[in-house]
Design an enzyme around this catalytic site. Structure first.
Site, mmCIF file in Angstrom:
data_model
loop_
_atom_site.group_PDB
_atom_site.id
_atom_site.type_symbol
_atom_site.label_atom_id
_atom_site.label_comp_id
_atom_site.label_asym_id
_atom_site.label_seq_id
_atom_site.Cartn_x
_atom_site.Cartn_y
_atom_site.Cartn_z
ATOM 1 N N ASP A 160 -6.155 -8.274 1.869
ATOM 2 C CA ASP A 160 -6.127 -9.868 1.492
ATOM 3 C C ASP A 160 -7.070 -10.174 0.406
ATOM 4 O OD1 ASP A 160 -4.847 -9.887 4.299
ATOM 5 O OD2 ASP A 160 -6.657 -10.560 5.262
ATOM 6 N N ASN A 202 0.996 -1.179 0.141
ATOM 7 C CA ASN A 202 -0.003 -0.024 0.031
ATOM 8 C C ASN A 202 0.736 1.165 0.154
ATOM 9 O OD1 ASN A 202 0.630 0.601 2.708
ATOM 10 N ND2 ASN A 202 -0.928 -0.598 3.398
ATOM 11 N N LYS A 254 1.577 3.509 2.001
ATOM 12 C CA LYS A 254 2.295 4.019 3.347
ATOM 13 C C LYS A 254 3.623 2.898 3.526
ATOM 14 C CE LYS A 254 1.834 3.657 8.379
ATOM 15 N NZ LYS A 254 2.336 2.288 8.938
ATOM 16 N N GLU A 255 3.191 1.745 3.117
ATOM 17 C CA GLU A 255 4.280 0.535 3.102
ATOM 18 C C GLU A 255 5.640 0.976 2.131
ATOM 19 O OE1 GLU A 255 1.251 -3.255 4.331
ATOM 20 O OE2 GLU A 255 1.875 -2.605 2.243
#
Length: 326
Positions: A273, A202, A204-205
């Site tokens: 997921d 994502n 942020k990651e």
């Protein structure tokens, strides 16, 4: 689209990662505690569900394919309950490794009036030992050799089941067998997934993994960050989930942002997921990158309409996908 979804039933997907049990306490809040300024929840219902990498397996199953989970759980009551939940869902527990060195990861969510009020995590998140990694790896390699595996999903929650050595060995084996590899990363192993087919962080990651600031309003910042990531990882495709802004897909075929669909968002738990499960199946079925991203984006939005972590509804996804591409 109908033909695509029908193809899913022929696919075997190996899910490697951190499994956990999602425990829910549902109730009502009518007063504040006299002991501290906190709400008192009167529990009406308790429920345990399969979570983490096991929720990915449930999504794979809900989409009509056959998931095989390889993961570690504790040799404890919660581990026994986890296996019972898997059996109830007709999921094989052959790939599970029971360890005495750590507990089964349990996330307990307290929900009052359909809103999550508190989450309690019971877990150990250090890497499993070298010997335990070899035990888990041997199970994984045996399954790859014995069964027709169409895709491998790494579902990494930084709980320690996935180590750098495990990643390297499995990706090498997958390349030998021409099996696609799909990754839902977290921080610890972010730059360890070398040579995978699809890498799906994502935003942020992505920022944390590359230690860069990315402003979506500045043209080119996202593309250049993803290009840098592709170079570091030698990844064929990168798909970045952008929350309410949709998803971004970049591969040899070019790059594109697929906007999010307007939804009544109830809970974003488990959306990642669903996105990784749908993307893995679409790619394994031979769909092109942009359509894969579009359908995965659609699926992730659909599960956000439900409270708690729930797998995708294939009928609903099929219906919306048909209207999207017809």
């Amino acid at each position: 689209m109908k033909k695509l979804f029908q193809q899913f039933s022929n696919l075997n997907i190996l899910v490697i990662g951190d499994v956990m049990m999602d425990s829910y306490l549902w109730g009502n809040v009518d007063r504040i505690s006299p002991e501290a300024p906190v709400p008192v929840i009167s529990v009406q219902r308790k429920e345990n569900r399969l979570g983490g990498a096991a929720n990915v397996a449930l999504n794979i199953q809900a989409l009509g394919a056959n998931p095989i989970i390889c993961a570690v759980i504790g040799n404890d009551i919660e581990g026994d309950e986890f296996i019972r939940l898997m059996e109830a869902q007709k999921l094989s527990s052959d790939g599970l490794l029971k360890l005495g060195s750590r507990p089964t990861t349990v996330k307990t969510r307290v929900i009052g009036h359909h809103q999550q009020m508190l989450r309690i995590d019971a877990e150990v998140d250090r890497d499993i030992s070298d010997a335990e990694t070899k035990d888990l790896l041997s199970r994984i390699l045996l399954i790859i050799d014995e069964k027709k595996i169409d895709a491998i999903i790494f579902e990494d929650y930084d709980k320690g089941a996935i180590t750098e050595f495990l990643i390297s060995e499995v990706v090498t084996k997958a390349k030998q067998k021409s099996i696609i590899t799909v990754v839902d990363p977290k921080k610890r192993n972010f730059l360890s997934y070398k040579g995978v087919t699809l890498f799906k962080p994502n935003l942020k990651e992505l920022r944390e993994g590359l230690k860069v600031d990315i402003n979506l309003k500045n043209p080119g910042e996202l593309e250049s960050a993803v290009a840098k990531l592709q170079q570091v990882l030698n990844a064929e495709k990168v798909m970045v989930t952008l929350s309410e802004h949709g998803v971004f897909m970049q591969s040899s075929g070019g790059h594109q942002i697929i906007p999010a669909h307007i939804r009544n968002i109830a809970d974003v738990s488990g959306a990642g997921d669903t996105v990784i499960s749908t993307a893995a199946l679409c790619l394994a079925a031979g769909l092109d990158d942009i359509k894969t991203a579009a359908i995965a984006n659609l699926a992730g939005g659909l599960v956000c309409e439900h409270v708690g972590v729930v797998p995708i509804d294939l009928e609903q996804l099929s219906k919306e996908a048909n209207s999207l591409f017809d």
